[in-house]
Write an enzyme that holds these catalytic residues in place. Structure first.
Site, PDB file in Angstrom:
ATOM      1  N   TYR A 157       0.834  -1.209   0.000  1.00  0.00           N
ATOM      2  CA  TYR A 157       0.000   0.000   0.000  1.00  0.00           C
ATOM      3  C   TYR A 157       0.865   1.254   0.000  1.00  0.00           C
ATOM      4  O   TYR A 157       0.485   2.276  -0.576  1.00  0.00           O
ATOM      5  CB  TYR A 157      -0.948  -0.010   1.197  1.00  0.00           C
ATOM      6  CG  TYR A 157      -2.145  -0.890   0.975  1.00  0.00           C
ATOM      7  CD1 TYR A 157      -3.253  -0.426   0.265  1.00  0.00           C
ATOM      8  CD2 TYR A 157      -2.175  -2.194   1.451  1.00  0.00           C
ATOM      9  CE1 TYR A 157      -4.351  -1.239   0.041  1.00  0.00           C
ATOM     10  CE2 TYR A 157      -3.263  -3.013   1.233  1.00  0.00           C
ATOM     11  CZ  TYR A 157      -4.348  -2.530   0.522  1.00  0.00           C
ATOM     12  OH  TYR A 157      -5.428  -3.341   0.292  1.00  0.00           O
ATOM     13  N   GLU A 175      -8.144  -6.841   5.385  1.00  0.00           N
ATOM     14  CA  GLU A 175      -7.427  -7.966   4.788  1.00  0.00           C
ATOM     15  C   GLU A 175      -6.709  -8.792   5.845  1.00  0.00           C
ATOM     16  O   GLU A 175      -6.629 -10.022   5.727  1.00  0.00           O
ATOM     17  CB  GLU A 175      -6.468  -7.452   3.715  1.00  0.00           C
ATOM     18  CG  GLU A 175      -7.212  -6.979   2.476  1.00  0.00           C
ATOM     19  CD  GLU A 175      -6.466  -5.966   1.640  1.00  0.00           C
ATOM     20  OE1 GLU A 175      -5.214  -5.920   1.728  1.00  0.00           O
ATOM     21  OE2 GLU A 175      -7.123  -5.205   0.897  1.00  0.00           O
TER      22      GLU A 175
END
Length: 395
Positions: free
Chosen positions: A95, A135
């Site tokens: 990310y 997640e």
């Protein structure tokens, strides 16, 4: 939480984003793959070439900016994306890479000033943390259940069976001989392929077609004209070969009570998640009406016809119908087959309006066509659930 100044700054960029369109995300992906080519092992490069992934990411960015003051409105999209990310085994540090290239793209394309870049940096950080947490939860749930695992696990192809001229099914058992994770009917497996024929690792998601049994999974793969992975699985993979799988994931799954009527509506290979749903309804002794409604080009490409007929023979409440766009004379004479495009109003038994839940899968144009018919018949949007193969599109 984001402060009001940051929110206002983000919203002020919406017209610029809309005017730029997917050129924004095209620049982003080009930049990211140049500086971080290792990510090509994760992304489906076919979706990069045809523009689908660029469009999907652009729509997601615009949706985030539009709903920046009402993030709960984005939760369904977050869940769908998080499930897909989990199948790719996305890690938190990735990310940071995406965020770096997103901000650099904004700077290189627009030179919007530091205030705008700071605002988007904060906004991206909030969204990234939402995904990272969700997640992480998904990974823990997958690994923590009986037969579950995190990452990838080797499976052997124990059966490879052509189901039509275009679709072949693969039965997969774990190499270690242990139990395997349960799944919700409608979910998918991610298949990881590394082979000298491919420059990068290839990852594809395929719907599960059997019901959970703790011993094996079954998927079905359509041969795509330009599909490198589908061609590999059809032409190269053999019984006895080993491939690697992520645990089952997906936000599209059967969720009804035994008294809920169900319509499983599909076209082409879109019937694959419906097969899992149908087998589960049968084995759960579903009490309400079930409609299996499928569209195919012709009998040659119509897969799993015998399997559906076998289920129908033991499930009195199941009504099964197929529409052939290029119907043969034999198919057209069948009491359960129609010639032409799917027309739900032509069903001998009308669909029950009350409490009916409709599950759709197939080409986007088909799902739009079927959804319009359902709405015209009185079905509400909340009763319609659908799955897109590939990047998500709103029907």
């Amino acid at each position: 939480m984001l402060d009001q100044q940051t929110i206002a700054t983000i919203k002020s960029t919406i017209p610029l984003l809309a005017e730029t369109g997917p050129a924004l995300t095209a620049h982003f992906y080009q930049r990211m793959f140049h500086h971080n080519p290792e990510l090509k092992d994760i992304f489906n490069m076919s979706n990069q070439r045809n523009g689908d992934q660029r469009e999907a990411l652009f729509n997601a960015i615009c949706a985030y900016a539009t709903h920046i003051e009402n993030l709960p409105a984005l939760l369904p999209a977050v869940e769908r994306i998080a499930q897909k990310h989990a199948s790719f085994n996305i890690q938190p540090e990735q990310y940071q890479i995406v965020g770096t290239h997103l901000l650099a793209t904004l700077e290189e394309m627009f030179q919007p000033g530091q205030a705008v870049l700071d605002a988007w940096g904060k906004a991206y950080g909030v969204l990234a943390n939402v995904f990272i947490q969700r997640e992480s939860d998904i990974y823990q749930q997958s690994a923590g259940q009986n037969g579950g695992w995190h990452g990838i696990r080797p499976f052997r192809i124990v059966a490879k069976q052509p189901q039509s001229s275009l679709i072949t099914s693969f039965t997969l058992e774990p190499v270690d001989g242990g139990p395997i994770a349960a799944f919700r009917p409608g979910q998918y497996l991610a298949v990881y392929i590394r082979d000298k024929r491919f420059e990068y690792q290839e990852i594809r998601q395929y719907s599960l077609t059997n019901e959970p049994n703790g011993r094996y999974y079954r998927i079905a793969v359509k041969r795509e004209t330009m599909g490198s992975v589908s061609g590999y699985l059809h032409d190269v993979a053999r019984e006895g070969d080993v491939i690697e799988l992520a645990a089952p994931h997906g936000d599209f799954y059967l969720e009804v009570t035994p008294e809920t009527p169900v319509a499983l509506i599909s076209a082409g290979v879109g019937q694959t998640p419906m097969l899992s749903m149908l087998h589960s309804l049968k084995n759960q002794q579903h009490q309400a009406d079930i409609f299996w409604l499928h569209a195919a080009e012709n009998t040659e490409v119509h897969a799993f016809a015998d399997e559906i007929a076998d289920v129908a023979a033991t499930l009195p409440q199941l009504q099964s119908y197929v529409w052939y766009r290029e119907a043969s004379s034999e198919a057209a004479r069948s009491a359960h087959a129609f010639h032409g495009l799917m027309a739900l109003k032509d069903l001998p038994t009308p669909l029950p309006m009350t409490n009916l839940h409709c599950y759709l899968c197939g080409p986007v144009a088909f799902m739009q066509f079927a959804a319009r018919q359902l709405l015209e018949l009185g079905i509400t949007e909340s009763q319609i659930h659908y799955e897109c193969f590939g990047p998500h599109k709103v029907i």
